[in-house]
Design a protein around this motif. Structure first.
Motif, PDB file in Angstrom:
ATOM      1  N   PHE A 278       0.832  -1.197   0.000  1.00 32.17           N
ATOM      2  CA  PHE A 278       0.000   0.000   0.000  1.00 32.17           C
ATOM      3  C   PHE A 278       0.874   1.258   0.000  1.00 32.17           C
ATOM      4  CE2 PHE A 278      -2.122   3.105   2.958  1.00 32.17           C
ATOM      5  CZ  PHE A 278      -3.062   3.571   2.058  1.00 32.17           C
ATOM      6  N   LEU A 279       2.012   1.181   0.687  1.00 28.47           N
ATOM      7  CA  LEU A 279       2.899   2.337   0.842  1.00 28.47           C
ATOM      8  C   LEU A 279       4.159   2.200  -0.007  1.00 28.47           C
ATOM      9  CD1 LEU A 279       2.717   2.552   4.733  1.00 28.47           C
ATOM     10  CD2 LEU A 279       1.727   4.218   3.167  1.00 28.47           C
ATOM     11  N   LYS A 280       4.705   3.340  -0.375  1.00 37.69           N
ATOM     12  CA  LYS A 280       6.015   3.422  -1.022  1.00 37.69           C
ATOM     13  C   LYS A 280       6.897   4.360  -0.208  1.00 37.69           C
ATOM     14  CE  LYS A 280       5.697   1.224  -5.131  1.00 37.69           C
ATOM     15  NZ  LYS A 280       6.684   0.287  -5.671  1.00 37.69           N
ATOM     16  N   CYS A 281       8.185   4.102  -0.268  1.00 35.97           N
ATOM     17  CA  CYS A 281       9.133   5.013   0.383  1.00 35.97           C
ATOM     18  C   CYS A 281       9.390   6.211  -0.541  1.00 35.97           C
ATOM     19  CB  CYS A 281      10.439   4.277   0.670  1.00 35.97           C
ATOM     20  SG  CYS A 281      11.707   5.316   1.469  1.00 35.97           S
ATOM     21  N   SER A 282       9.802   7.324   0.016  1.00 31.62           N
ATOM     22  CA  SER A 282      10.078   8.520  -0.791  1.00 31.62           C
ATOM     23  C   SER A 282      11.220   8.293  -1.774  1.00 31.62           C
ATOM     24  CB  SER A 282      10.410   9.707   0.130  1.00 31.62           C
ATOM     25  OG  SER A 282      11.520   9.383   0.957  1.00 31.62           O
ATOM     26  N   CYS A 283      12.057   7.273  -1.514  1.00 28.26           N
ATOM     27  CA  CYS A 283      13.164   6.972  -2.431  1.00 28.26           C
ATOM     28  C   CYS A 283      12.697   6.145  -3.625  1.00 28.26           C
ATOM     29  CB  CYS A 283      14.279   6.233  -1.688  1.00 28.26           C
ATOM     30  SG  CYS A 283      13.871   4.532  -1.242  1.00 28.26           S
ATOM     31  N   CYS A 300      11.706   0.905   4.792  1.00 26.43           N
ATOM     32  CA  CYS A 300      12.044   0.846   3.371  1.00 26.43           C
ATOM     33  C   CYS A 300      12.803  -0.453   3.071  1.00 26.43           C
ATOM     34  CB  CYS A 300      12.908   2.045   2.999  1.00 26.43           C
ATOM     35  SG  CYS A 300      13.458   2.045   1.270  1.00 26.43           S
ATOM     36  N   THR A 301      12.567  -1.037   1.913  1.00 25.30           N
ATOM     37  CA  THR A 301      13.284  -2.259   1.532  1.00 25.30           C
ATOM     38  C   THR A 301      14.737  -1.964   1.148  1.00 25.30           C
ATOM     39  OG1 THR A 301      12.515  -2.001  -0.752  1.00 25.30           O
ATOM     40  CG2 THR A 301      11.191  -3.399   0.698  1.00 25.30           C
ATOM     41  N   LYS A 302      15.024  -0.697   0.786  1.00 28.21           N
ATOM     42  CA  LYS A 302      16.382  -0.233   0.426  1.00 28.21           C
ATOM     43  C   LYS A 302      16.969  -1.025  -0.746  1.00 28.21           C
ATOM     44  CE  LYS A 302      17.301   1.305   5.158  1.00 28.21           C
ATOM     45  NZ  LYS A 302      18.199   1.250   6.325  1.00 28.21           N
ATOM     46  N   LYS A 303      16.096  -1.426  -1.667  1.00 25.60           N
ATOM     47  CA  LYS A 303      16.579  -2.195  -2.807  1.00 25.60           C
ATOM     48  C   LYS A 303      17.324  -1.333  -3.823  1.00 25.60           C
ATOM     49  CE  LYS A 303      13.424  -6.117  -2.654  1.00 25.60           C
ATOM     50  NZ  LYS A 303      12.445  -6.934  -3.399  1.00 25.60           N
ATOM     51  N   LYS A 304      17.162  -0.015  -3.724  1.00 23.18           N
ATOM     52  CA  LYS A 304      17.854   0.880  -4.659  1.00 23.18           C
ATOM     53  C   LYS A 304      19.096   1.503  -4.052  1.00 23.18           C
ATOM     54  CE  LYS A 304      13.677   2.075  -7.262  1.00 23.18           C
ATOM     55  NZ  LYS A 304      12.806   3.177  -7.757  1.00 23.18           N
ATOM     56  N   GLY A 305      19.444   1.045  -2.871  1.00 25.41           N
ATOM     57  CA  GLY A 305      20.628   1.587  -2.212  1.00 25.41           C
ATOM     58  C   GLY A 305      20.295   2.109  -0.818  1.00 25.41           C
ATOM     59  N   LEU A 306      21.208   2.897  -0.267  1.00 33.77           N
ATOM     60  CA  LEU A 306      21.007   3.441   1.077  1.00 33.77           C
ATOM     61  C   LEU A 306      19.803   4.377   1.113  1.00 33.77           C
ATOM     62  CD1 LEU A 306      24.715   4.239   2.075  1.00 33.77           C
ATOM     63  CD2 LEU A 306      23.303   2.308   2.839  1.00 33.77           C
ATOM     64  N   CYS A 307      19.103   4.357   2.254  1.00 33.76           N
ATOM     65  CA  CYS A 307      17.931   5.211   2.433  1.00 33.76           C
ATOM     66  C   CYS A 307      17.884   5.659   3.886  1.00 33.76           C
ATOM     67  CB  CYS A 307      16.654   4.463   2.048  1.00 33.76           C
ATOM     68  SG  CYS A 307      15.159   5.443   2.248  1.00 33.76           S
ATOM     69  N   ALA A 308      17.573   6.926   4.086  1.00 35.26           N
ATOM     70  CA  ALA A 308      17.558   7.489   5.435  1.00 35.26           C
ATOM     71  C   ALA A 308      16.235   7.259   6.159  1.00 35.26           C
ATOM     72  CB  ALA A 308      17.851   8.997   5.365  1.00 35.26           C
ATOM     73  N   GLU A 309      15.276   6.679   5.487  1.00 36.88           N
ATOM     74  CA  GLU A 309      13.957   6.479   6.107  1.00 36.88           C
ATOM     75  C   GLU A 309      14.066   5.485   7.260  1.00 36.88           C
ATOM     76  OE1 GLU A 309      10.327   7.581   6.769  1.00 36.88           O
ATOM     77  OE2 GLU A 309      11.332   8.269   4.946  1.00 36.88           O
TER      78      GLU A 309
END
Length: 544
Positions: A278-283, A300-309
């Motif tokens: 239902f939700l997405k991270c801002s990244c 966040c799943t952080k599949k695209k790299g580092l994320c500060a969430e």
């Protein structure tokens, strides 16, 4: 010389065209009485419930084989058309008479002698039987074609409808059609699986035509059938039905879209985290969840790299959802006054909708003319059948869209009234949904009022539909319940100077709701896709 032996043969086709012929039991009784009167010896009896218009009857073939073996001398039957309605079986019998294999044929309703005249008359009888079946078949096909032209489905009525024998048409089932419509409406929401709905509607009493439990495959066929919005397919061709639709084509299309989405292969979810997917991270990554120390955390799943969430607990996320629903909820007294005003607007809109209805009817007439021209092209051989079927299907759907539009205008007065009513009623429901705290209901409500649900810095953000965006801007109307004065009435707060001097600069993003007056609201709302339905009703309150 011993008396000749006869095989008794009784046949009745299960086809409708022979429903007037004596039943097998009646034929047997008549034939036995005839045999007794004529002193005929019956060696064996053969009965068969199969049409004689095509060769290949098993009992008939078995009987002739036994006659060829000398087990009997002749055949006793009600009429020659019981023996054959096709030239192959008829010719075989006459040939066996010619060769002496069949020495005698007896019929209570037909005279026969083994003479040239007798065989000639028998041949005519077989020919008449063949002519009758061919002519009857052509008459049935012609009647069927006319039935299709008239929009009458040539078969059993589907679930939710009933066959009316007297008028030979299909009518709505007064009880089950409501459940069918509800099935379409709930499934179109996308929140329930077909398996769950099948169980639910079984409990509600939606049974099959034969009063058996509703099966999953049956529910799937119902949701895939265009019959419920007024069309049907017969031998690959689409026809517009004469029967009353249970649903609109718009609702049917929504259901098909949900089915297409459900049909895509997705990973099996093996947990009960209601807000994943239902939700997405801002990244741009998806939001996943996990359980720690008895609490559910989303991250966040952080599949695209580092994320500060950072992680956020489900309780805090739910609290944000509840706050949004509280913001968009309307006070009951406001909602009731708005609904009363809608009723007045509906009367006015109905009077002004006549021109729109006539315009839409003109479009229907154009479509019908195109359908007639298409049929003429097909008759003249200008277009191939496949192209004709596809084009006809497209034109019928176009015509139905126009008819839905007219129905919508007539039923609702104008197409903004019912969406506006729905908005007000749902806004009243928002507070109740927030108070009850059912997570699936919170999620469903948010999906209905917006899209692009994002988690950013621990805060939930989404793109709300225009009316819900306006309702959520409580800072635009700090005194939401109205200001007290000597003559109390409900009113929005209006800043003294808010609108631009140049109306051309007024856009959806250039005029902020925090400083809306009547002029700015008008200018701003006219630039928004769904503004008309929202503007009209709120204008009533702005004028108070």
């Amino acid at each position: 010389m011993s008396n000749p032996k006869f095989f008794l043969y009784a046949r009745k086709s299960t086809d409708d065209e022979e429903r007037q012929i004596l039943s097998i039991e009646a034929q047997l009784a008549e034939l036995k009485e005839f045999a007794n009167t004529e002193k005929l010896e019956i060696a064996a009896s053969f009965t068969e419930a199969k049409t004689a218009k095509e060769p290949g009857r098993m009992k008939f073939g078995e009987m002739l084989a036994l006659i060829e073996q000398g087990k009997a001398d002749g055949i006793l039957s009600w009429h020659p058309d019981r023996l054959a309605r096709n030239p192959i079986d008829g010719g075989r019998i006459i040939y066996m008479v010619d060769t002496g294999k069949i020495k005698s044929l007896k019929f209570p309703s037909f005279w026969f002698e083994d003479t040239p005249q007798g065989k000639f008359m028998l041949n005519i009888a077989f020919g008449q039987s063949k002519y009758f079946i061919d002519n009857l078949s052509e008459n049935v096909k012609r009647g069927l074609r006319q039935k299709l032209r008239n929009g009458v489905y040539p078969g059993w009525a589907p679930l939710g409808y009933l066959n009316e024998p007297k008028r030979h048409n299909i009518v709505i089932d007064p009880v089950k059609h409501k459940l069918i419509r509800k099935l379409f409406e709930i499934y179109a929401g996308g929140e329930h699986t077909l398996e769950a709905l099948t169980t639910k509607f079984n409990d509600l009493g939606l049974t099959s035509v034969r009063d058996k439990a509703l099966q999953l495959s049956m529910a799937h066929r119902i949701l895939r059938s265009p019959f419920y919005y007024g069309v049907f397919k017969y031998k690959g061709e689409t026809y517009q039905g004469k029967h009353e639709p249970i649903i609109t084509k718009k609702l049917f299309d929504q259901v098909q879209e949900v089915m297409r989405y459900r049909g895509k292969k997705r990973k099996i979810i093996r947990h009960g985290f209601i807000f994943t997917g239902f939700l997405k991270c801002s990244c741009g990554c998806s939001i996943t969840a996990e359980t720690k120390k008895g609490h559910i955390y989303y991250r966040c799943t952080k599949k695209k790299g580092l994320c500060a969430e950072k992680y956020i607990r489900e309780e805090k996320l739910t609290e944000q959802f509840k706050n949004i629903l509280q913001k968009v909820s309307l006070p009951d007294d406001w909602a009731d006054k708005m609904l009363n005003e809608l009723d007045k607007e509906k009367i006015t809109a109905a009077q002004s909708s006549v021109a729109l209805v006539e315009k839409t009817r003109a479009e229907i007439n154009k479509t019908e003319t195109r359908l007639d021209n298409l049929l003429n092209d097909r008759i003249d051989g200008i277009i191939e059948k496949a192209d004709y079927v596809n084009k006809k299907d497209s034109l019928i759907k176009e015509k139905l869209d126009f008819q839905d539009k007219i129905r919508e205008i007539k039923d609702k007065g104008n197409n903004w009234l019912e969406p506006m009513r729905d908005f007000i009623l749902r806004s009243k429901l928002a507070k109740k949904t927030a108070d009850e705290g059912d997570l699936s209901e919170l999620k469903a409500f948010l999906k209905n009022i917006g899209s692009n649900f994002i988690l950013q810095g621990g805060k939930f953000e989404f793109l709300a539909q225009f009316e819900w965006e306006l309702a959520s801007r409580s800072d635009a109307f700090p005194n939401w319940h109205g200001m007290e004065e000597s003559n109390p009435r409900m009113r929005f707060w209006r800043p003294p100077y808010c609108h631009y001097t140049n109306p051309a600069k007024i856009t959806a993003t250039g005029c902020y709701l925090v400083s809306l007056c009547k002029v700015c609201f008008l200018q701003c709302s006219q630039n928004l896709l769904s503004s008309k339905r929202f503007f009209k009703i709120f204008l009533f309150f702005l004028e108070k």
